[in-house]
Design a protein around this motif. Structure first.
Motif, short mmCIF file in Angstrom:
data_model
loop_
_atom_site.label_atom_id
_atom_site.label_comp_id
_atom_site.label_asym_id
_atom_site.label_seq_id
_atom_site.Cartn_x
_atom_site.Cartn_y
_atom_site.Cartn_z
N UNK A 46 0.94 -1.15 -0.02
CA UNK A 46 0.10 -0.11 -0.09
C UNK A 46 0.83 1.08 0.04
N UNK A 47 0.56 2.01 -0.59
CA UNK A 47 1.69 3.42 -0.93
C UNK A 47 1.57 4.07 0.45
N UNK A 48 0.51 3.85 1.19
CA UNK A 48 0.46 4.63 2.43
C UNK A 48 1.01 3.92 3.53
N UNK A 49 1.51 2.79 3.36
CA UNK A 49 2.08 1.88 4.52
C UNK A 49 1.39 0.64 4.57
N UNK A 50 1.88 -0.77 4.90
CA UNK A 50 1.34 -1.99 4.98
C UNK A 50 1.13 -2.36 3.93
N UNK A 51 0.49 -3.54 3.70
CA UNK A 51 0.16 -4.55 2.79
C UNK A 51 -1.17 -4.84 2.40
N UNK A 52 -1.53 -5.19 1.24
CA UNK A 52 -2.74 -5.47 0.80
C UNK A 52 -2.70 -7.50 0.57
N UNK A 53 -3.76 -7.89 1.03
CA UNK A 53 -3.83 -9.28 0.96
C UNK A 53 -4.89 -9.68 0.06
N UNK A 54 -4.80 -10.42 -1.04
CA UNK A 54 -6.00 -10.97 -1.64
C UNK A 54 -6.42 -12.23 -1.02
N UNK A 55 -7.20 -12.52 -0.47
CA UNK A 55 -7.41 -13.90 0.35
C UNK A 55 -7.85 -14.86 -0.38
N UNK A 56 -7.67 -16.26 0.35
CA UNK A 56 -8.24 -17.40 -0.50
C UNK A 56 -9.81 -17.26 -0.66
N UNK A 57 -10.37 -16.46 0.23
CA UNK A 57 -11.92 -16.40 0.23
C UNK A 57 -12.49 -15.38 -0.56
N UNK A 58 -11.40 -14.76 -1.40
CA UNK A 58 -11.85 -13.78 -2.44
C UNK A 58 -11.95 -12.23 -1.77
N UNK A 59 -11.56 -12.09 -0.44
CA UNK A 59 -11.80 -10.72 0.15
C UNK A 59 -10.25 -10.00 -0.06
N UNK A 60 -10.27 -8.77 0.09
CA UNK A 60 -9.31 -7.85 0.21
C UNK A 60 -8.86 -7.41 1.61
N UNK A 61 -7.70 -7.71 2.15
CA UNK A 61 -7.39 -7.34 3.47
C UNK A 61 -6.42 -6.28 3.66
N UNK A 62 -6.52 -5.29 4.25
CA UNK A 62 -5.13 -4.33 4.28
C UNK A 62 -4.63 -4.61 5.83
N UNK A 63 -3.37 -4.76 5.91
CA UNK A 63 -2.61 -5.29 7.05
C UNK A 63 -1.67 -4.20 7.43
N UNK A 64 -1.84 -3.37 8.20
CA UNK A 64 -1.10 -2.15 8.61
C UNK A 64 -0.83 -1.94 10.06
N UNK A 65 0.38 -1.89 10.36
CA UNK A 65 0.65 -1.63 11.87
C UNK A 65 -0.08 -2.61 12.87
N UNK A 66 -0.03 -3.88 12.30
CA UNK A 66 -0.85 -5.03 13.12
C UNK A 66 -2.16 -5.05 13.26
N UNK A 67 -2.78 -3.93 12.46
CA UNK A 67 -4.33 -3.92 12.40
C UNK A 67 -4.87 -4.77 10.94
N UNK A 68 -5.89 -5.15 11.29
CA UNK A 68 -6.50 -6.09 10.05
C UNK A 68 -7.95 -5.26 9.55
N UNK A 69 -7.95 -4.68 8.33
CA UNK A 69 -9.16 -4.34 7.93
C UNK A 69 -9.54 -5.09 6.58
N UNK A 70 -10.96 -5.68 6.50
CA UNK A 70 -11.19 -6.45 5.41
C UNK A 70 -12.33 -6.07 4.76
#
Length: 72
Positions: A46-70
Motif C-alpha cells: 500500500x503506498x501509505x504503508x502496510x500491505x494488501x492481501x488478496x485472500x483465499x476467500x476472495x476478500x481484500x485485506x489491508x494489514x497495517x501496523x498490526x491491524x487488519x481491515x477486510x
C-alpha cells in the motif's frame, strides 16, 4: 512476496498452519499466524504503508501496523 514502502519483505507461507512473515535485513522479524491475518493468494504494498492481501476467500485485506481491515 511483496516489499512495502519501509523496505520490509512480506511473504505468505503455505503450510499447516499458514502464516505471513515480515523479513528485514535477510531475517524473519515477525510471524503472523492465519488466526491473526487471513491466508492470502497475492500480496501488494500500500503506498501509505502496510500491505494488501488478496485472500483465499476472495476478500481484500489491508494489514497495517498490526491491524487488519477486510473488504468483502
Amino acid at each position: 512476496m511483496a516489499e512495502d514502502i519501509d523496505g520490509n519483505i512480506w511473504a505468505e507461507c503455505a503450510g499447516n498452519p499458514g502464516k505471513l512473515v515480515r523479513i528485514r535485513d535477510f531475517q524473519v522479524r515477525e510471524e503472523f499466524p492465519a488466526s491473526q491475518v487471513p491466508t492470502g493468494r497475492t500480496l501488494a504494498p500500500d503506498p501509505q504503508g502496510g500491505i494488501w492481501i488478496g485472500t483465499l476467500k476472495g476478500d481484500l485485506t489491508l494489514f497495517r501496523h498490526g491491524a487488519v481491515e477486510t473488504i468483502r
